[in-house]
Design a protein around this motif. Sequence first.
Motif, PDB file in Angstrom:
ATOM      1  N   ASN A  11       0.662  -1.103   0.069  1.00  0.00           N
ATOM      2  CA  ASN A  11       0.093  -0.053  -0.018  1.00  0.00           C
ATOM      3  C   ASN A  11       0.854   1.269   0.026  1.00  0.00           C
ATOM      4  OD1 ASN A  11      -2.258   1.737   0.249  1.00  0.00           O
ATOM      5  ND2 ASN A  11      -2.395   1.365   2.268  1.00  0.00           N
ATOM      6  N   SER A  12       1.858   1.435   0.809  1.00  0.00           N
ATOM      7  CA  SER A  12       2.637   2.466   0.981  1.00  0.00           C
ATOM      8  C   SER A  12       3.422   2.567  -0.320  1.00  0.00           C
ATOM      9  CB  SER A  12       3.857   2.253   2.112  1.00  0.00           C
ATOM     10  OG  SER A  12       4.675   1.192   1.984  1.00  0.00           O
ATOM     11  N   THR A  13       3.992   1.679  -1.146  1.00  0.00           N
ATOM     12  CA  THR A  13       4.808   1.959  -2.169  1.00  0.00           C
ATOM     13  C   THR A  13       3.837   2.347  -3.475  1.00  0.00           C
ATOM     14  OG1 THR A  13       6.224   0.146  -1.746  1.00  0.00           O
ATOM     15  CG2 THR A  13       6.051   0.568  -3.990  1.00  0.00           C
ATOM     16  N   SER A  16       3.462   6.191  -3.351  1.00  0.00           N
ATOM     17  CA  SER A  16       4.556   6.955  -3.848  1.00  0.00           C
ATOM     18  C   SER A  16       4.368   6.828  -5.357  1.00  0.00           C
ATOM     19  CB  SER A  16       5.987   6.160  -3.752  1.00  0.00           C
ATOM     20  OG  SER A  16       6.103   5.973  -2.211  1.00  0.00           O
ATOM     21  N   TYR A  92      10.815   1.284   8.499  1.00  0.00           N
ATOM     22  CA  TYR A  92       9.189   0.734   8.207  1.00  0.00           C
ATOM     23  C   TYR A  92       9.030  -0.245   9.206  1.00  0.00           C
ATOM     24  CZ  TYR A  92       4.829  -0.091   5.910  1.00  0.00           C
ATOM     25  OH  TYR A  92       3.511  -0.355   5.565  1.00  0.00           O
ATOM     26  N   THR A 177      -0.608  -4.688   7.433  1.00  0.00           N
ATOM     27  CA  THR A 177      -0.948  -3.833   6.292  1.00  0.00           C
ATOM     28  C   THR A 177      -1.545  -4.512   5.021  1.00  0.00           C
ATOM     29  OG1 THR A 177      -0.291  -1.807   4.862  1.00  0.00           O
ATOM     30  CG2 THR A 177       1.244  -3.352   5.260  1.00  0.00           C
ATOM     31  N   SER A 249       0.055   3.626   6.071  1.00  0.00           N
ATOM     32  CA  SER A 249       0.776   3.652   4.995  1.00  0.00           C
ATOM     33  C   SER A 249       0.713   4.823   4.239  1.00  0.00           C
ATOM     34  CB  SER A 249      -0.127   2.418   3.849  1.00  0.00           C
ATOM     35  OG  SER A 249       0.132   1.231   4.253  1.00  0.00           O
ATOM     36  N   GLU A 250      -0.358   6.026   4.516  1.00  0.00           N
ATOM     37  CA  GLU A 250      -0.247   7.240   3.988  1.00  0.00           C
ATOM     38  C   GLU A 250       0.927   8.104   4.714  1.00  0.00           C
ATOM     39  OE1 GLU A 250      -3.216  10.978   3.283  1.00  0.00           O
ATOM     40  OE2 GLU A 250      -4.172   8.994   3.760  1.00  0.00           O
ATOM     41  N   TYR A 251       1.132   7.749   6.038  1.00  0.00           N
ATOM     42  CA  TYR A 251       2.246   8.711   6.646  1.00  0.00           C
ATOM     43  C   TYR A 251       3.450   8.059   5.920  1.00  0.00           C
ATOM     44  CZ  TYR A 251       5.484   9.797  10.228  1.00  0.00           C
ATOM     45  OH  TYR A 251       6.483  10.204  10.957  1.00  0.00           O
ATOM     46  N   TRP A 252       3.701   6.716   5.788  1.00  0.00           N
ATOM     47  CA  TRP A 252       5.066   6.398   5.221  1.00  0.00           C
ATOM     48  C   TRP A 252       5.030   6.816   3.714  1.00  0.00           C
ATOM     49  CZ3 TRP A 252       9.417   4.970   7.662  1.00  0.00           C
ATOM     50  CH2 TRP A 252       8.795   4.564   8.929  1.00  0.00           C
ATOM     51  N   GLY A 253       4.108   6.762   2.932  1.00  0.00           N
ATOM     52  CA  GLY A 253       4.231   7.088   1.676  1.00  0.00           C
ATOM     53  C   GLY A 253       4.673   8.685   1.394  1.00  0.00           C
ATOM     54  N   LYS A 256       8.712   8.316   3.997  1.00  0.00           N
ATOM     55  CA  LYS A 256       9.692   7.417   3.971  1.00  0.00           C
ATOM     56  C   LYS A 256      11.151   7.714   3.651  1.00  0.00           C
ATOM     57  CE  LYS A 256      10.381   2.509   2.007  1.00  0.00           C
ATOM     58  NZ  LYS A 256       9.678   1.651   1.108  1.00  0.00           N
TER      59      LYS A 256
END
Length: 269
Positions: A11-13, A16, A92, A177, A249-253, A256
Amino acid sequence: NYRWDMAHLSNSTHLSLVELGYLEPVAPASGPGPALRNIPENMRGEFIAGVDIYATVIGYREDSVRKAPTSWKDFFDLSGYPGLRGLRRNPYDTLEEALLADGVKPADLYPLDVERAFKKLDSLKKEVGAWWENGAQSSQFLRTGEVDMLPLWNGRAQVAIDDGAPAKLVWNEALWTYEGFTILKGGPNVEMCREFIEFCSQPEQQAIFTETLAYGPTAPGAFDFISPERAALLPNNPTYFPHMIRIDSEYWGKNKNAISEQFNNWLLS
């Protein structure tokens, strides 16, 4: 250059790639089909159709760990739960684990208190016997006993257990996730990809997927087609899921790259 039609991404990838404008919506202009529409909204988005759920768990060796850990606090407690640790060479999940061990409540995790996380990681850094960079390494560390306990993806841990490793998993506070299918923007087979995504969103098809990889289905009805024995190994089994924590995941997107740079500097310090 055109190289591929679609991809299976975390999801995080995928977020991006959305920011870069590389992906097509997974549903046609008329809206998602009945199978995709049935996937919970927190497991799909405009540019991704979730097909599997995975979790980062604590895996530990029963033959060397005398007192089984039950939380990230236990994992970081070297005196109460002695044993050589492994850790992921990536911020992560790792920062979340440190903050949970330091007493941060799941509801208060995000935005991450990065400095507090690194301070907690300092207490463990010298006791890390192996750092893993990919799933195969983490599975190997658990299987061979190079470390006594480590955080790793549940599917990779299950591979080690299936290979005979005397290991167990801690589902409490596991970080979950999802992954899903995405479509390359401007490709010649966009509509065919959408048909494939609708097919893979069916509960029966997702149940088949779990037979090969111990990751959970996103289709709510899939467990009706999964044996109880196999369901016990999947992260979103109703027995475990209420005690797990969803990764933002939005935070990590969005963060990161900056946090990864901090993490790499911390490793070298």
